[in-house]
Design a protein around this motif. Structure first.
Motif, PDB file in Angstrom:
ATOM      1  N   CYS A 173      40.211  46.198  30.114  1.00 12.40           N
ATOM      2  CA  CYS A 173      40.514  44.781  30.345  1.00 12.40           C
ATOM      3  C   CYS A 173      39.232  44.071  30.758  1.00 12.40           C
ATOM      4  CB  CYS A 173      41.614  44.604  31.391  1.00 12.40           C
ATOM      5  SG  CYS A 173      41.172  45.196  33.038  1.00 12.40           S
ATOM      6  N   MET A 174      39.180  42.764  30.530  1.00 10.60           N
ATOM      7  CA  MET A 174      37.996  41.973  30.867  1.00 10.60           C
ATOM      8  C   MET A 174      38.391  40.513  31.044  1.00 10.60           C
ATOM      9  SD  MET A 174      37.141  39.837  28.079  1.00 10.60           S
ATOM     10  CE  MET A 174      35.374  39.638  28.141  1.00 10.60           C
ATOM     11  N   SER A 175      37.512  39.756  31.676  1.00 12.29           N
ATOM     12  CA  SER A 175      37.681  38.314  31.829  1.00 12.29           C
ATOM     13  C   SER A 175      36.297  37.686  31.859  1.00 12.29           C
ATOM     14  CB  SER A 175      38.448  37.996  33.126  1.00 12.29           C
ATOM     15  OG  SER A 175      37.622  38.235  34.253  1.00 12.29           O
ATOM     16  N   GLY A 176      36.251  36.385  32.121  1.00 14.90           N
ATOM     17  CA  GLY A 176      34.967  35.704  32.205  1.00 14.90           C
ATOM     18  C   GLY A 176      34.143  36.133  33.405  1.00 14.90           C
ATOM     19  N   LYS A 177      34.753  36.849  34.344  1.00 13.72           N
ATOM     20  CA  LYS A 177      34.053  37.312  35.536  1.00 13.72           C
ATOM     21  C   LYS A 177      33.412  38.684  35.334  1.00 13.72           C
ATOM     22  CE  LYS A 177      37.133  34.728  38.601  1.00 13.72           C
ATOM     23  NZ  LYS A 177      36.135  33.784  39.116  1.00 13.72           N
ATOM     24  N   GLY A 178      33.719  39.335  34.214  1.00 15.31           N
ATOM     25  CA  GLY A 178      33.127  40.633  33.931  1.00 15.31           C
ATOM     26  C   GLY A 178      34.164  41.620  33.420  1.00 15.31           C
ATOM     27  N   THR A 179      33.762  42.871  33.362  1.00 18.98           N
ATOM     28  CA  THR A 179      34.667  43.920  32.887  1.00 18.98           C
ATOM     29  C   THR A 179      35.552  44.400  34.029  1.00 18.98           C
ATOM     30  OG1 THR A 179      32.975  45.586  33.341  1.00 18.98           O
ATOM     31  CG2 THR A 179      33.076  44.684  31.109  1.00 18.98           C
ATOM     32  N   GLY A 180      36.806  44.794  33.666  1.00 17.42           N
ATOM     33  CA  GLY A 180      37.727  45.360  34.639  1.00 17.42           C
ATOM     34  C   GLY A 180      37.721  46.873  34.564  1.00 17.42           C
ATOM     35  N   GLU A 181      38.851  47.454  34.907  1.00 20.79           N
ATOM     36  CA  GLU A 181      38.966  48.903  34.883  1.00 20.79           C
ATOM     37  C   GLU A 181      39.094  49.408  33.448  1.00 20.79           C
ATOM     38  OE1 GLU A 181      38.791  50.967  37.419  1.00 20.79           O
ATOM     39  OE2 GLU A 181      38.547  49.397  38.927  1.00 20.79           O
ATOM     40  N   MET A 182      38.716  50.667  33.273  1.00 20.21           N
ATOM     41  CA  MET A 182      38.835  51.335  31.980  1.00 20.21           C
ATOM     42  C   MET A 182      39.431  52.712  32.206  1.00 20.21           C
ATOM     43  SD  MET A 182      36.058  53.048  29.538  1.00 20.21           S
ATOM     44  CE  MET A 182      36.468  54.540  30.401  1.00 20.21           C
ATOM     45  N   THR A 183      40.304  53.134  31.273  1.00 23.33           N
ATOM     46  CA  THR A 183      40.905  54.447  31.428  1.00 23.33           C
ATOM     47  C   THR A 183      41.084  55.120  30.073  1.00 23.33           C
ATOM     48  OG1 THR A 183      42.804  55.671  32.325  1.00 23.33           O
ATOM     49  CG2 THR A 183      43.258  53.548  31.296  1.00 23.33           C
ATOM     50  N   VAL A 184      41.077  56.440  30.109  1.00 23.04           N
ATOM     51  CA  VAL A 184      41.349  57.241  28.926  1.00 23.04           C
ATOM     52  C   VAL A 184      42.830  57.602  28.934  1.00 23.04           C
ATOM     53  CG1 VAL A 184      40.851  59.390  27.703  1.00 23.04           C
ATOM     54  CG2 VAL A 184      39.025  58.179  28.910  1.00 23.04           C
ATOM     55  N   VAL A 185      43.517  57.298  27.844  1.00 23.11           N
ATOM     56  CA  VAL A 185      44.955  57.593  27.728  1.00 23.11           C
ATOM     57  C   VAL A 185      45.093  58.916  26.983  1.00 23.11           C
ATOM     58  CG1 VAL A 185      47.187  56.733  26.967  1.00 23.11           C
ATOM     59  CG2 VAL A 185      45.399  55.119  27.646  1.00 23.11           C
ATOM     60  N   ASN A 186      45.645  59.903  27.671  1.00 21.51           N
ATOM     61  CA  ASN A 186      45.729  61.250  27.100  1.00 21.51           C
ATOM     62  C   ASN A 186      47.041  61.531  26.395  1.00 21.51           C
ATOM     63  OD1 ASN A 186      43.128  62.137  28.022  1.00 21.51           O
ATOM     64  ND2 ASN A 186      43.989  62.255  30.082  1.00 21.51           N
ATOM     65  N   SER A 187      47.923  60.567  26.329  1.00 21.65           N
ATOM     66  CA  SER A 187      49.211  60.764  25.656  1.00 21.65           C
ATOM     67  C   SER A 187      49.524  59.528  24.822  1.00 21.65           C
ATOM     68  CB  SER A 187      50.320  61.014  26.684  1.00 21.65           C
ATOM     69  OG  SER A 187      50.473  59.883  27.537  1.00 21.65           O
ATOM     70  N   TYR A 247      27.427  38.560  29.677  1.00 25.33           N
ATOM     71  CA  TYR A 247      27.896  38.726  28.288  1.00 25.33           C
ATOM     72  C   TYR A 247      29.388  38.419  28.191  1.00 25.33           C
ATOM     73  CZ  TYR A 247      28.800  40.872  23.759  1.00 25.33           C
ATOM     74  OH  TYR A 247      29.188  41.089  22.465  1.00 25.33           O
ATOM     75  N   CYS A 248      30.161  38.877  29.162  1.00 24.25           N
ATOM     76  CA  CYS A 248      31.601  38.568  29.181  1.00 24.25           C
ATOM     77  C   CYS A 248      31.831  37.065  29.293  1.00 24.25           C
ATOM     78  CB  CYS A 248      32.281  39.301  30.336  1.00 24.25           C
ATOM     79  SG  CYS A 248      32.248  41.098  30.196  1.00 24.25           S
ATOM     80  N   LEU A 249      31.033  36.403  30.121  1.00 19.35           N
ATOM     81  CA  LEU A 249      31.173  34.954  30.267  1.00 19.35           C
ATOM     82  C   LEU A 249      30.863  34.237  28.961  1.00 19.35           C
ATOM     83  CD1 LEU A 249      31.606  32.458  32.030  1.00 19.35           C
ATOM     84  CD2 LEU A 249      29.187  32.606  32.710  1.00 19.35           C
ATOM     85  N   SER A 250      29.852  34.699  28.229  1.00 17.28           N
ATOM     86  CA  SER A 250      29.522  34.072  26.943  1.00 17.28           C
ATOM     87  C   SER A 250      30.669  34.227  25.939  1.00 17.28           C
ATOM     88  CB  SER A 250      28.240  34.680  26.378  1.00 17.28           C
ATOM     89  OG  SER A 250      28.428  36.045  26.038  1.00 17.28           O
ATOM     90  N   LEU A 251      31.379  35.352  26.010  1.00 18.52           N
ATOM     91  CA  LEU A 251      32.522  35.550  25.115  1.00 18.52           C
ATOM     92  C   LEU A 251      33.662  34.598  25.457  1.00 18.52           C
ATOM     93  CD1 LEU A 251      32.622  39.459  24.907  1.00 18.52           C
ATOM     94  CD2 LEU A 251      31.677  37.859  23.245  1.00 18.52           C
ATOM     95  N   ILE A 252      33.902  34.410  26.742  1.00 16.51           N
ATOM     96  CA  ILE A 252      34.963  33.478  27.157  1.00 16.51           C
ATOM     97  C   ILE A 252      34.588  32.049  26.785  1.00 16.51           C
ATOM     98  CG2 ILE A 252      36.226  32.555  29.138  1.00 16.51           C
ATOM     99  CD1 ILE A 252      36.988  35.416  28.310  1.00 16.51           C
ATOM    100  N   LYS A 253      33.314  31.714  26.884  1.00 21.82           N
ATOM    101  CA  LYS A 253      32.880  30.359  26.506  1.00 21.82           C
ATOM    102  C   LYS A 253      33.050  30.101  25.015  1.00 21.82           C
ATOM    103  CE  LYS A 253      29.498  29.532  30.178  1.00 21.82           C
ATOM    104  NZ  LYS A 253      28.062  29.305  30.504  1.00 21.82           N
ATOM    105  N   SER A 254      33.186  31.154  24.221  1.00 22.68           N
ATOM    106  CA  SER A 254      33.367  30.976  22.782  1.00 22.68           C
ATOM    107  C   SER A 254      34.814  30.684  22.392  1.00 22.68           C
ATOM    108  CB  SER A 254      32.906  32.245  22.045  1.00 22.68           C
ATOM    109  OG  SER A 254      33.801  33.325  22.281  1.00 22.68           O
ATOM    110  N   MET A 255      35.746  30.748  23.332  1.00 23.56           N
ATOM    111  CA  MET A 255      37.158  30.556  22.997  1.00 23.56           C
ATOM    112  C   MET A 255      37.446  29.176  22.389  1.00 23.56           C
ATOM    113  SD  MET A 255      38.759  33.316  23.295  1.00 23.56           S
ATOM    114  CE  MET A 255      40.396  32.641  23.020  1.00 23.56           C
TER     115      MET A 255
END
Length: 374
Positions: free
Chosen positions: A232-246, A349-357
């Motif tokens: 997950c991510m937002s204009g404030k940066g990246t959030g948590e990341m997880t590996v889904v094993n199922s 970089y995340c902020l630049s992506l949100i500014k492109s919306m």
């Protein structure tokens, strides 16, 4: 007696030694073909400068010396200017055009009929219509019309219903500002394989006899190892990341949201209200998932189907799928490489992506819900 000897000696020397003809003597007997070296054409700026200097009252000799050309060239430019009122060169005659305007229109119709046709295929169809051309002429005519043979862009298939939904979704949010989009947290899942992102051609230095040597091969795997990743991510940066094993069902998705989305929201937004975005996968739209989000007072955003171009997180997937540069060989190495790449993505970089919306929405509206550059 002496005079006769001198004459005999002179005659014998003329018979033994070939006469050397001087240029002015040879010119009367032999026609010498002389070719002048091609001279560089004078630029338009230089011609205009010559005209201005002559209009002021300078002599042709002074102008030629100032510009650095011959006096005859100055005189010719001035004569043409007085005759035509301009110094632009006239259209020159050349080789007659191979095709007519009508035939060019036929080629355009052939190209638009099947844009995936090669020039050779279009040439055969054009010849059936009466044209007598080669492959190069086909390419030249298409280039004149603005066509270029490009690699087709990979985009999701969109039905008319998809386009209508996308267009309506974009119009409903076209008044949103960047501040409004800063309140949205985007999420997505994707499978990343070992070697993914290394689809471009690999070039090696080798001799003809070394083509199949170990060091000169690009090795492929029939069933590469892979991992399912949720981020997950937002204009404030990246959030948590997880590996889904199922495989992801409604309950697994709720566990992911509870363990990783909620902490990301608390870290980036605190107690402020946010809007949560996810796609229309069946596990995302389950009743239990909706109930979970309602209990946590998280507003869910409606999302048009087949619309990865509207989700800025797709740009982050591109970065993560370049892990082939770290050469992982197993799932553990792949997971480590993905986590390292994820934490290296900065907030700017995340902020630049949100500014492109806002620009993404404009592109959707302009394309009437169809494909665009995003």
């Amino acid at each position: 007696m002496d005079t006769c000897l001198r004459l005999d000696l002179l005659v014998s020397l003329q018979l033994k030694t070939p006469a050397v003809m001087t240029p002015w003597r040879a010119a009367g007997r032999i026609r010498v073909a002389r070719t002048m070296a091609p001279t560089r054409e004078m630029s338009l700026e230089t011609k205009e400068r010559i005209v201005k200097l002559l209009e002021v009252g300078n002599s042709s000799r002074m102008v030629a010396k100032d510009v650095g050309c011959s006096q005859s060239a100055v005189s010719k430019i001035w004569t043409k200017y007085k005759q035509h009122g301009m110094v632009v060169k006239a259209k020159r005659t050349g080789r007659p055009r191979k095709t007519s305007k009508r035939q060019d229109k036929q080629l355009k119709a052939i190209c638009l009929e099947n844009r995936k046709s090669t020039t050779k295929q279009m040439k055969h169809k054009w010849e059936e219509a009466g044209a007598n051309v080669c492959d190069r002429t086909v390419r030249n005519r298409l280039k004149e019309m603005g066509f270029q043979y490009r690699k087709a862009k990979r985009k999701p298939s969109l039905t008319p219903k998809h386009k209508r939904t996308r267009l309506q979704w974009a119009k409903e949010r076209q008044s949103w500002t960047v501040d409004d989009w800063m309140k949205v947290i985007f999420s997505d899942e994707s499978r990343i394989c070992i070697g993914q992102g290394d689809d471009a051609g690999t070039f090696v230095w080798c001799r003809t006899s070394e083509i199949y040597e170990e060091a000169c091969l690009k090795k492929t795997t029939k069933f590469p190892q892979s991992l399912m990743i949720w981020v997950c991510m937002s204009g404030k940066g990246t959030g948590e990341m997880t590996v889904v094993n199922s495989s992801i069902n409604a309950q697994v998705y709720i566990d992911i949201l509870d363990s990783f989305l909620i902490p990301s929201i608390e870290q980036m937004f605190g107690d402020h209200e946010i809007i949560f975005q996810d796609d229309n996968a069946s596990c995302h739209r389950a009743k239990t998932v909706k109930a979970f989000l309602g209990e946590r007072h998280i507003q869910s955003m409606s999302w048009p189907a087949n619309s990865p171009d509207l989700n800025p997180i797709e740009n982050l997937w591109w970065k993560l799928k370049m892990v082939h540069k770290k050469a992982p060989t197993c799932k553990a190495d792949l997971a480590t490489a993905i986590k390292e790449s994820w934490h290296q993505i900065d907030a700017e970089y995340c902020l630049s992506l949100i500014k492109s919306m806002p620009q993404r929405l404009k592109a959707i509206i302009k394309a009437k819900g169809g494909a665009n550059k995003y």
